[in-house]
Design a protein around this motif. Structure first.
Motif, short mmCIF file in Angstrom:
data_model
loop_
_atom_site.label_atom_id
_atom_site.label_comp_id
_atom_site.label_asym_id
_atom_site.label_seq_id
_atom_site.Cartn_x
_atom_site.Cartn_y
_atom_site.Cartn_z
N PRO A 170 0.81 -1.24 -0.07
CA PRO A 170 0.16 -0.08 0.14
C PRO A 170 0.75 1.15 0.00
O PRO A 170 0.50 2.15 -0.69
N ALA A 171 1.93 1.28 0.46
CA ALA A 171 2.69 2.49 0.63
C ALA A 171 3.32 2.95 -0.56
O ALA A 171 3.35 4.07 -1.19
N ARG A 172 3.67 1.77 -1.44
CA ARG A 172 4.15 1.98 -2.95
C ARG A 172 2.87 2.55 -3.65
O ARG A 172 3.44 3.49 -4.62
N LEU A 173 1.92 2.09 -3.69
CA LEU A 173 0.86 2.88 -4.38
C LEU A 173 0.46 4.11 -4.00
O LEU A 173 0.34 4.92 -4.72
N ALA A 174 0.53 4.26 -2.55
CA ALA A 174 0.44 5.79 -2.10
C ALA A 174 1.67 6.52 -2.82
O ALA A 174 1.35 7.70 -3.15
N ASP A 217 3.85 13.47 3.13
CA ASP A 217 2.31 13.11 2.71
C ASP A 217 2.20 11.40 3.16
O ASP A 217 0.93 11.07 2.95
N LEU A 218 3.16 11.05 3.84
CA LEU A 218 2.70 9.52 4.02
C LEU A 218 3.18 9.32 5.73
O LEU A 218 3.82 10.07 6.18
N PRO A 219 2.43 8.37 6.13
CA PRO A 219 2.66 8.25 7.54
C PRO A 219 3.69 7.19 7.88
O PRO A 219 3.68 6.31 8.87
N LEU A 220 4.95 7.49 7.18
CA LEU A 220 6.06 6.61 7.28
C LEU A 220 7.28 7.39 7.43
O LEU A 220 7.51 8.40 7.17
N ALA A 221 8.33 6.82 7.95
CA ALA A 221 9.59 7.19 8.18
C ALA A 221 10.31 7.33 6.99
O ALA A 221 10.05 6.63 5.98
N HIS A 257 10.78 1.98 -0.13
CA HIS A 257 9.84 1.71 -1.18
C HIS A 257 10.02 2.66 -2.48
O HIS A 257 9.75 1.94 -3.33
N LEU A 258 10.63 3.52 -2.33
CA LEU A 258 11.12 4.36 -3.61
C LEU A 258 12.10 3.54 -4.42
O LEU A 258 11.99 3.68 -5.75
N LYS A 259 12.84 2.91 -3.66
CA LYS A 259 14.04 1.76 -4.36
C LYS A 259 13.33 0.83 -5.06
O LYS A 259 13.64 0.49 -6.13
N VAL A 260 12.48 0.27 -4.20
CA VAL A 260 11.79 -0.86 -5.19
C VAL A 260 11.14 -0.57 -6.32
O VAL A 260 11.12 -1.25 -7.28
N LEU A 261 10.06 0.67 -6.17
CA LEU A 261 9.61 1.33 -7.31
C LEU A 261 10.55 1.61 -8.39
O LEU A 261 10.33 1.41 -9.59
#
Length: 110
Positions: A25-29, A48-52, A59-63
């Motif tokens: 879900p974080a990657r979709l966000a 814009d995200l509730p993440l560190a 997640h950016l690296k995976v995308l």
């Protein structure tokens, strides 16, 4: 040594790898944030995200490895944006894949 995944055709493997990149879900966000901004974004993604920051970076690296986003260095930070050609290609691949399933499903009566 060949893995079981290596026994599938390249297109199927590519779709699976990109689907795997979309499976969080974080990657979709992140993709939504990048699409909404329609520009390269540096550090604002985290806001814009509730993440560190470290989690967003992973997640950016995976995308990026999946070829769905681009990243360019801008001083001490990296700016990201959608990569439109691979996204369009993935959409076409998914459409073709699911159209084939729909066609097959239409003839099944179980």
């Amino acid at each position: 040594m060949q893995t079981k995944a290596d026994q599938f055709d390249a297109e199927t493997t590519e779709i699976a790898e990109q689907a795997k990149a979309l499976s969080h879900p974080a990657r979709l966000a992140i993709l939504r944030v990048l699409a909404e901004r329609s520009e390269c974004i540096c550090g604002e993604i985290v806001e814009d995200l509730p993440l560190a920051q470290s989690t967003v970076s992973r997640h950016l690296k995976v995308l990026k490895e999946a070829g769905l986003i681009q990243g360019t260095v801008d001083g001490p930070s990296v700016c990201y944006c959608l990569d439109p050609e691979p996204i369009a290609a993935l959409r076409d691949q998914f459409d073709t894949f699911f159209d084939g399933l729909s066609t097959a499903a239409d003839s099944i009566s179980c």
